[in-house]
Write an enzyme that holds these catalytic residues in place. Structure first.
Site, PDB file in Angstrom:
ATOM      1  N   LYS A  72      13.691 -20.503  14.052  1.00  0.00           N
ATOM      2  CA  LYS A  72      13.118 -21.749  13.817  1.00  0.00           C
ATOM      3  C   LYS A  72      13.576 -22.913  14.546  1.00  0.00           C
ATOM      4  O   LYS A  72      14.946 -23.183  14.510  1.00  0.00           O
ATOM      5  CB  LYS A  72      13.403 -22.214  12.179  1.00  0.00           C
ATOM      6  CG  LYS A  72      12.470 -23.333  11.874  1.00  0.00           C
ATOM      7  CD  LYS A  72      12.980 -24.155  10.654  1.00  0.00           C
ATOM      8  CE  LYS A  72      14.107 -25.097  10.562  1.00  0.00           C
ATOM      9  NZ  LYS A  72      13.553 -26.362  11.585  1.00  0.00           N
ATOM     10  N   GLU A  76      31.899 -36.726  11.847  1.00  0.00           N
ATOM     11  CA  GLU A  76      31.416 -36.470  13.220  1.00  0.00           C
ATOM     12  C   GLU A  76      30.067 -37.394  13.148  1.00  0.00           C
ATOM     13  O   GLU A  76      29.033 -37.358  12.513  1.00  0.00           O
ATOM     14  CB  GLU A  76      30.868 -34.993  13.165  1.00  0.00           C
ATOM     15  CG  GLU A  76      30.048 -34.439  14.503  1.00  0.00           C
ATOM     16  CD  GLU A  76      29.442 -33.229  14.365  1.00  0.00           C
ATOM     17  OE1 GLU A  76      29.597 -32.383  15.554  1.00  0.00           O
ATOM     18  OE2 GLU A  76      29.121 -32.848  13.280  1.00  0.00           O
ATOM     19  N   GLU A  89      27.971 -21.763  13.726  1.00  0.00           N
ATOM     20  CA  GLU A  89      28.480 -22.717  14.605  1.00  0.00           C
ATOM     21  C   GLU A  89      28.068 -24.110  14.068  1.00  0.00           C
ATOM     22  O   GLU A  89      27.050 -24.680  14.302  1.00  0.00           O
ATOM     23  CB  GLU A  89      28.002 -22.375  16.028  1.00  0.00           C
ATOM     24  CG  GLU A  89      28.557 -23.011  17.262  1.00  0.00           C
ATOM     25  CD  GLU A  89      28.185 -24.217  17.688  1.00  0.00           C
ATOM     26  OE1 GLU A  89      28.832 -25.360  17.006  1.00  0.00           O
ATOM     27  OE2 GLU A  89      27.366 -24.463  18.307  1.00  0.00           O
ATOM     28  N   CYS A 101      28.186 -31.037  19.505  1.00  0.00           N
ATOM     29  CA  CYS A 101      29.059 -30.478  18.703  1.00  0.00           C
ATOM     30  C   CYS A 101      30.641 -30.460  18.907  1.00  0.00           C
ATOM     31  O   CYS A 101      31.513 -30.951  18.039  1.00  0.00           O
ATOM     32  CB  CYS A 101      28.683 -29.291  17.879  1.00  0.00           C
ATOM     33  SG  CYS A 101      28.656 -28.034  19.251  1.00  0.00           S
TER      34      CYS A 101
END
Length: 785
Positions: free
Chosen positions: A191, A393, A265, A299
């Site tokens: 997806k 983040e 991840e 990331c």
């Protein structure tokens, strides 16, 4: 006549727009909407979601919202295709991957433009970084497919892989996931992100064009509900997810106990460390690549600059000057440095976090940006480690700058985060860089560089940045499993543990077993013991461990971190010594096993196997080493096996000595400290063993033994944030419990139903155990010209 001098001084230049007409025509040809790609063909469009161009806000396409029925069809197709795909020779699979790589290169310009329109990143990045890396991954993994049988003997494909990818690198993340999965013989249901599905659909068209067999690749579009349906599907054997840590926790919880393999991840808050002797101009340019590349939507972005106090004023001035030259605007302009944020929702999130940081005292330094879904490159100073800008983040073009005085300060600040994805270290002293690289808790470390990627080098994080690796040999391992080793029958759950009173035994001298914590025998916090029985009645008492004992043991194990810094040779000597001392007392341990009900021959065989395990893992202690990856850039990439830290181990009941040794020894051979819960029914073999540890130079805290109720103690270990990994051999319900309880710090888990692995067979030892006990840190070091 134009005077050239002002032009050279101002460096002002006009626009250089990329021609997007072919991509616009392709989108116009599909204006009725895209369906899913299932079983080798596109389905008719169903209920659709709008896809917008981040730079303009215009709707550019409609894709189908995937339903549970759509996911079912895709999984059925993948399951049907998988056995035949896995049975192809490696060469045949390699040809398909080579074809995909070739066709990606043929369509490179189209894919670059489509990626930029869909995602908002500058065309230079799509054209020069993303799409070439996509092709590189398929070429690289075509090579793995070709040599799979030679390089990964006794390994099989996992099966059907459910993959969910993010919106920041839409096609590159697809390549990271699909290429190793197909090379290993798996099939895929993927997806793409809700915001950026278009290059995935274009890739599906390319796959059909290349003749990829039906059902091998299936792409289902939709929102988070579609991803949840894929992840939770009962006929998916492996889940691979890249995205936020919050969603990673949800997935870990959702599939707990399902038996699915999992790689995550996740997020990061990576340090960018600049020492006083660094080339400051190069480091400033590194910041541009670290945080303003892809609008900071990376990331592993170097979002926390840590700069030596002595050079901080000059570095800050240089950085502000460089930031002022960045061009923010139309992503299709080849001169654009910083494009559009992927979606207004993400842009609003960035603004909200920055405002909170500013309210807490941060000082912002920004340049201008166009109206709409753009955010200006931002430098935040006066940021405390407790600030939201330091901790969260942001996933935008926002970087903080903090100073440090000493090397130890730099390391402490770098590791002051719950994440551990990447780090960038800048110094002309390579010895210093390598020293810091070993101390920073991150899965990827760049030295005098940043944000360099290659298919030959693994990528992935420590701690709450997830587990598993993508790329390189270690990435291939994530899509393989050992040829079946499960030949036994599941053990029954052990009987409940009750505190014992009035026990009498036939022993001449009572042997009082205790817990073993921090290198010392310790009475249980509960003050109670429980009965250990053999076929002729009670054979002794075992301490009844509790949550407090586990906490004490974890604390002791955490203090034994020096063990991980010892050389492999030194650890090997200790393990050899353990084997020697166990051999000297072999008859005593065999007698203990006979008291539990084993016959003499079986007991002696278990002790002999345990001694051999000691010597085998001693031999491996200085031989299970890393690798040097052959990457494309002017770097040498060192893949270093590092210990996880503290490992919790809950042992099966069967083979009370061998099961304990077979799990504890690989963990300590690779530099970890252990908190072990031995066989609940027959723990006295393990409590006898601490006398071996005491006489074998094992440092205090390296091995800790807590006896008692396996499920209760395992849950406490799995919930403990200082425990980096949990190995559990018990009931099916216990496997689910441990995986659910591990979501707090997203620790790695290894769970098996006790009895299905025969620890007395070759399946009871091997490199799999060593790999489970380590995590790979990839260090990129400058090398050559």
């Amino acid at each position: 006549m134009t005077d050239i001098t002002p032009l050279l001084s101002d460096l002002d230049y006009g626009t250089a727009p990329e021609d997007a007409s072919i991509v616009r025509k392709w989108l116009d040809d599909h204006k009725a909407g895209f369906g899913h790609f299932i079983d080798g063909a596109f389905t008719p469009a169903g209920e659709t979601l709008a896809v917008t161009d981040p730079a303009t806000g215009d709707v550019i396409a409609y894709v189908t919202q995937g339903t549970n029925a759509d996911v079912d069809k895709a999984v059925v197709a993948a399951n049907k295709a998988q056995p035949k795909w896995a049975k192809l020779s490696g060469h045949e699979r390699a040809k398909h991957l080579y074809a995909l790589a070739r066709h990606i290169q043929q369509h490179a310009r189209f894919l670059s433009v489509l990626e930029t329109i869909d995602n908002g990143k500058p065309i230079r990045e799509s054209r020069d970084i993303d799409i070439p890396l996509v092709a590189r991954h398929f070429y690289h993994h075509a090579g793995w497919a070709e040599i799979l049988a030679d390089e990964f003997p006794n390994m099989d494909a996992v099966g059907v892989c459910g993959q969910v990818i993010p919106w920041n690198f839409p096609l590159l993340m697809l390549a990271w996931k699909i290429a190793p999965a197909l090379a290993a013989g798996n099939t895929v249901v993927l997806k793409p992100a809700e915001y950026t599905p278009l290059t995935a659909l274009a890739f599906a068209q390319i796959a059909a064009e290349c003749g990829l067999p039906k059902g091998v690749l299936n792409i289902v579009t939709g929102d988070g509900a579609t991803g949840a349906a894929i992840v939770g599907h009962k006929d998916i054997q492996k889940v691979a997810f890249t995205g936020s840590t919050e969603v990673g926790r949800i997935i870990r919880d959702q599939i707990a106990g399902s038996g699915k393999a999992l790689t995550l991840e996740l997020g990061g808050k990576s340090p960018f460390i600049v020492f006083a002797d660094a080339d400051l101009d190069a480091a400033v340019e590194g910041v541009v690549d670290a945080i303003w590349f892809n609008q900071g939507q990376v990331c592993c972005a170097g979002s926390r600059i840590l700069v030596a106090e002595a050079v901080a004023p000059r570095f800050t001035a240089l950085l502000k000057t460089r930031m002022a030259k960045l061009r923010v605007g139309d992503p299709l302009d080849k001169n654009t440095d910083v494009g559009a944020i992927v979606h207004p929702v993400q842009a609003d999130r960035i603004r909200d976090l920055v405002q909170k940081g500013q309210d807490a005292g941060a000082v912002l330094h920004q340049i201008t940006a166009p109206q709409g879904c753009f955010y200006p490159p931002t430098l935040a100073t006066d940021v405390e480690p407790a600030s939201i800008l330091w901790e969260e983040e942001i996933f935008g073009p926002v970087v903080t700058l903090t100073t440090f005085r000493t090397v130890d300060d730099a390391v402490a600040l770098a590791n002051n985060t719950r994440y551990g994805l990447a780090a960038s270290i800048w110094s002309e002293n390579i010895n210093l860089c390598l020293d810091i690289a070993s101390k920073v808790k991150a899965g990827v470390v760049w030295i005098n560089a940043t944000n360099i990627f290659d298919a030959a080098a693994g990528f992935g994080g420590y701690r709450e940045s997830g587990f598993g690796r993508e790329g390189g040999r270690e990435g291939m391992m994530s899509y393989l499993k050992p040829t079946s080793v499960k030949s036994g029958k599941a053990e029954p759950a052990p009987a409940a543990v009750d505190a014992a009173v009035g026990l009498s035994t036939t022993a001449d001298i009572d042997r009082t077993a205790k817990l073993y914590i921090g290198g010392k025998q310790a009475r249980p916090d509960s003050g109670y013991s429980y009965t250990v029985s053999g076929p002729k009645g009670p054979v002794g008492l075992a301490p009844l461990g509790s949550r407090k004992d586990i906490r004490n043991a974890v604390e002791a194990a955490a203090k034994a971190s020096g063990w991980g810094k010892a050389t492999g040779h030194n650890r090997a000597q200790v393990l050899y010594y353990i084997g020697e001392n166990l051999s000297a007392r072999a008859d005593e341990f065999a007698d203990r096993l006979q008291s539990f009900g084993a016959n003499k021959g079986t007991a002696q065989a278990e002790v002999e196997a345990a001694i051999r395990r000691c010597f085998w893992y001693a031999a491996q202690a200085d031989k299970f080493d890393g690798a040097v990856h052959s990457t494309q850039s002017r770097m040498v990439t060192l893949a270093m096996n590092e210990p996880l830290g503290v490992i919790g181990i809950a042992c099966a009941d069967r083979h009370p000595l061998l099961g304990f040794i077979s799990t504890v020894l690989p963990a300590i051979a690779t530099g970890n400290a252990v908190v072990a819960v031995p066989s609940q029914t027959h723990p006295l073999a393990a409590t006898d063993f601490y006398q071996i540890l005491e006489t074998s130079d094992v440092p205090a805290g390296v091995v800790n033994i807590v006896t008692g109720p396996r499920e209760e103690l395992s849950k406490t270990l799995a919930q403990h944030d200082e425990v980096a990994a949990m190995w559990y051999f018990g009931t099916a319900d216990g496997c689910a419990m441990v995986e659910k309880a591990s979501t707090g710090n997203l620790k790695q888990t290894w769970t098996e139903i006790a009895g299905t692995r025969d620890f007395a067979s070759p399946a009871g030892q091997g490199r799999e155990f060593l790999a489970r006990a380590t995590q790979i840190k990839n260090i990129w070091v400058p090398y050559g010209e």
